[in-house]
Design a protein around this motif. Sequence first.
Motif, short mmCIF file in Angstrom:
data_model
loop_
_atom_site.label_atom_id
_atom_site.label_comp_id
_atom_site.label_asym_id
_atom_site.label_seq_id
_atom_site.Cartn_x
_atom_site.Cartn_y
_atom_site.Cartn_z
N VAL A 48 -13.46 35.07 -46.66
CA VAL A 48 -13.97 36.41 -46.94
C VAL A 48 -15.37 36.59 -46.37
N ALA A 49 -16.29 35.69 -46.75
CA ALA A 49 -17.67 35.86 -46.32
C ALA A 49 -18.40 34.52 -46.45
N ARG A 50 -19.50 34.44 -45.71
CA ARG A 50 -20.28 33.19 -45.69
C ARG A 50 -21.75 33.54 -45.56
N VAL A 55 -31.51 30.49 -44.50
CA VAL A 55 -31.88 31.59 -43.61
C VAL A 55 -30.93 32.75 -43.87
N PRO A 56 -31.37 33.98 -43.59
CA PRO A 56 -30.54 35.15 -43.92
C PRO A 56 -29.46 35.43 -42.88
N SER A 57 -28.51 34.55 -42.78
CA SER A 57 -27.38 34.74 -41.87
C SER A 57 -26.10 34.90 -42.67
N THR A 58 -25.37 35.95 -42.37
CA THR A 58 -24.13 36.23 -43.08
C THR A 58 -22.99 36.48 -42.09
N TYR A 59 -21.79 36.22 -42.56
CA TYR A 59 -20.59 36.40 -41.74
C TYR A 59 -19.49 36.97 -42.65
N VAL A 64 -13.03 42.88 -44.67
CA VAL A 64 -13.97 43.28 -45.73
C VAL A 64 -15.28 43.80 -45.18
N LYS A 65 -15.47 43.72 -43.87
CA LYS A 65 -16.73 44.14 -43.26
C LYS A 65 -17.00 45.59 -43.57
N GLY A 66 -18.22 45.87 -44.02
CA GLY A 66 -18.60 47.23 -44.36
C GLY A 66 -18.31 47.61 -45.81
N GLN A 82 -20.73 41.41 -53.69
CA GLN A 82 -20.61 42.80 -54.10
C GLN A 82 -19.44 43.41 -53.35
N MET A 83 -18.46 43.88 -54.10
CA MET A 83 -17.25 44.42 -53.49
C MET A 83 -17.15 45.91 -53.81
#
Length: 119
Positions: A48-50, A55-59, A64-66, A82-83
Amino acid sequence: QVQLVESGGGLVQAGGSLRLSCAASGRTSSIYAMGWFRQTPGKEREFVARILWSVPSTYYADSVKGRFTISRDNAKNTLYLQMNSLKPEDTAVYYCATETYGSRTYNYWGQGTQVTVSS
């Protein structure tokens, strides 16, 4: 070792929002990254997400993007998801997981929390 406990799941109507939390304890200084995954019966666990811990890196998964936002509070050793704009297809058991330095894989997992989105 790192222990993970998820919370915040529940039942919500389509279009609604939920925030999942994942509290980490134990050797939290060894955390390199954390992630959220989900799984429905008969299907493989899905990324789903990482987020990286220092450091402020997200994937995000494209699905689910957006709509979903992953974040962390290092002082509290807590991961969030947060969904928003939830869809029935988001229904699943959601797991948090951690990748520790040197592991190159998610090596600690929480017990999961159920999210059910009704149409």
